[in-house]
Write an enzyme that holds these catalytic residues in place. Structure first.
Site, mmCIF file in Angstrom:
data_model
loop_
_atom_site.group_PDB
_atom_site.id
_atom_site.type_symbol
_atom_site.label_atom_id
_atom_site.label_comp_id
_atom_site.label_asym_id
_atom_site.label_seq_id
_atom_site.Cartn_x
_atom_site.Cartn_y
_atom_site.Cartn_z
ATOM 1 N N TYR A 137 0.831 -1.197 0.000
ATOM 2 C CA TYR A 137 0.000 0.000 0.000
ATOM 3 C C TYR A 137 0.869 1.252 0.000
ATOM 4 O O TYR A 137 1.913 1.295 0.662
ATOM 5 C CB TYR A 137 -0.864 0.056 1.267
ATOM 6 N N TYR A 167 -0.975 -10.129 0.420
ATOM 7 C CA TYR A 167 0.116 -9.713 1.304
ATOM 8 C C TYR A 167 -0.038 -10.351 2.685
ATOM 9 O O TYR A 167 -1.130 -10.729 3.088
ATOM 10 C CB TYR A 167 0.189 -8.185 1.415
ATOM 11 N N ARG A 180 -3.706 -11.931 3.319
ATOM 12 C CA ARG A 180 -4.959 -11.417 2.769
ATOM 13 C C ARG A 180 -5.088 -11.843 1.315
ATOM 14 O O ARG A 180 -4.139 -11.723 0.552
ATOM 15 C CB ARG A 180 -4.986 -9.882 2.778
ATOM 16 N N HIS A 240 -7.597 -8.042 -2.853
ATOM 17 C CA HIS A 240 -8.887 -7.384 -2.612
ATOM 18 C C HIS A 240 -8.793 -5.898 -2.919
ATOM 19 O O HIS A 240 -7.732 -5.289 -2.832
ATOM 20 C CB HIS A 240 -9.331 -7.583 -1.161
ATOM 21 N N HIS A 271 -10.760 -2.432 -1.617
ATOM 22 C CA HIS A 271 -11.713 -1.844 -0.674
ATOM 23 C C HIS A 271 -12.674 -0.939 -1.446
ATOM 24 O O HIS A 271 -12.247 -0.181 -2.324
ATOM 25 C CB HIS A 271 -10.993 -1.000 0.374
#
Lengths: 230, 241
Positions: free
Chosen positions: B107, B146, B156, B159, B161
């Site tokens: 991120y 990640y 995870r 995905h 959000h």
């Protein structure tokens, strides 16, 4: 067997995660991408009414501040009108009544500047037409309150999301200098446990000549804030 | 003036607040029951956004943070679908915001220190407003999986959000879009906060070959459903239809 209802089902919620800022407040995540980020100015320059600041911290069940929370605020203007076609009345040019609030990543402190909202018209009870006398203010023992009779005291609606919060939490900020209106407020009166009502009432103070309300939110534990299923 | 309420939230479809296998929820979940409200104007209204609020490039994550002539690295995808309500009606003109990790699972956030590199041409967020049919799309790269510390070694699934407004504050929703075929979905403690398999399946975007751009991008379809609104009997008239 019976006929099958063809309603769709609401998409399930998932946590906003720790990096919610990337999507909703990228400047805070550390980069500049949009022409303008949404939600930084709740009231706009032309809004009438008293300019106030609301500040607080969100505290978890261990007593520590939640540093990665994001809060959205939704409020009426000083005349009690929301910036939405289904709210009767007009709002000032530039008044959206909605904002995004993030914390200081080191301390968890948050705050936002706005105008103090006015009283908001209560809904009329379904099928009863005009306002009427309360049938059972405060509700009976099955929670069947008559919520339709009184205007609502000034309040700001909050929606709280963060890592570890699976579905956004709804609560309301009321104001401690509105004791008379608060005492009649149909939503505060709905809270059966009177000792929990003060968790929704912000405390008025002053700093550098500015009106500052303090509103801490406790997710869990002693004096847990009241959250609503709206 | 319509005062029709929205259908109550189906709390058996959403994750409960306390889900011990997703550890962060333990100290962040209220222990008292939510107080149920009849909706007032405070709940049936919500912020209104228009095309002046955003720019056309905002929904193109491949390019909205890239240097001129460059683009984000990764598997190029389209994520598209409709925002509907529980009555099956399109939710037109509503703001949809998206954010995600880059193709390596990193991120762009000052608090993310994962060892995968930052992509200099990828910001990781986008936004758009649904058209009159409730339709939206994003162009992006497929996010990477990640690791994270929940149990000692959790991963995870890929995905995106998603944040959606609808027309009222009571419809406000944040969720996550997963991708068909990802074996990590079934192992994820955050996915598994959702109590039903049907609910989980509704968060998995389907591979949509019909919507691919040949020789450019693969596509996934992700429809989003917000709370529907009642038809209310009010002074002997049905409202909300």
């Amino acid at each position: 067997m019976a006929q099958k209802l063809d309603y769709l089902k609401e998409t399930p919620s998932q946590t906003a995660g720790p990096y919610v800022h990337i999507g909703l407040a990228p400047g805070a995540a550390g980069f500049d991408i949009y022409r303008s980020e949404l939600g930084w100015d709740i009231a706009g320059p032309n809004a009438a009414g008293e300019r106030i600041r609301v500040e607080g911290v969100v505290i978890d069940g261990t007593g520590n501040p939640v540093k990665d929370v994001l809060i959205e605020a939704w409020q009426a203007n000083a005349s009690g009108v929301y910036a939405h076609p289904e709210s009767e009345g007009e709002v000032e040019d530039g008044f959206r009544g909605w904002g995004r609030v993030i914390t200081d990543f080191e301390t968890g402190d948050w705050g936002f500047d706005t105008v103090k909202p006015g009283q908001v018209k209560a809904r009329r009870k379904l099928g009863t037409g005009p306002l009427h006398e309360p049938a059972n203010a405060g509700g009976d023992w099955l929670g069947r309150a008559d919520e339709a009779h009184e205007d609502m005291a000034p309040h700001i609606n909050l929606w709280i999301v963060a890592r570890g919060i699976n579905i956004g939490l709804n609560t309301r900020v009321y104001f401690d200098d509105e004791a008379e209106a608060n005492a009649k407020d149909p939503v505060l009166n709905l809270i059966e446990w009177q000792n929990r009502r003060p968790t929704l009432i912000a405390k008025r103070g002053e700093r550098d000549g500015k009106v500052v309300y303090r509103f801490d939110i406790r997710l869990q534990g002693e004096n847990e804030t009241v959250f609503f299923d709206i | 003036m319509s005062q029709a309420e929205f259908y109550q939230r189906d709390r058996e479809r959403h994750p409960p607040a306390l889900t011990p296998d997703y550890k962060t929820s333990v100290a962040r979940s209220p222990r008292n029951a939510l107080i149920s409200l009849q909706q007032s104007v405070s709940e049936i209204t919500g912020p209104v956004f228009g095309h002046n609020d955003i720019d056309p490039i905002d929904n193109d994550l491949i390019h909205n943070y890239a240097k001129a002539g460059e683009s984000a690295i990764g598997e190029r995808i389209i994520v598209h679908g409709r925002v509907l309500d529980e009555n099956g009606r399109p939710v037109a003109g509503t703001l949809v915001e998206a954010w995600q990790a880059n193709a390596g699972g990193r991120y762009r956030h000052k608090k993310d220190t994962y060892l995968a590199p930052i992509d200099p041409n990828f910001g990781g967020c986008g936004r758009t407003i649904t058209d009159e049919n409730g339709y939206y799309f994003f162009r992006t790269v497929k996010p990477g999986a990640y690791p994270w510390r929940n149990w000692v070694n959790n991963w995870r699934p890929a995905h995106i959000h998603m944040s959606i407004f609808g027309t009222s504050f009571s419809q406000r929703l944040i969720t996550q879009c997963y991708f068909e075929g990802d074996p990590l979905i079934a192992k994820c403690p955050i996915v598994k906060t959702i109590p039903t398999q049907d609910g989980i399946d509704s968060l998995v975007a389907a591979l949509d070959l019909n919507a691919t751009i040949p020789l450019d991008s693969i596509a996934y379809k992700f429809d989003i459903v917000l709370r529907g609104r009642r038809s209310t009997l009010f002074e002997n008239r049905l409202e909300g239809n």
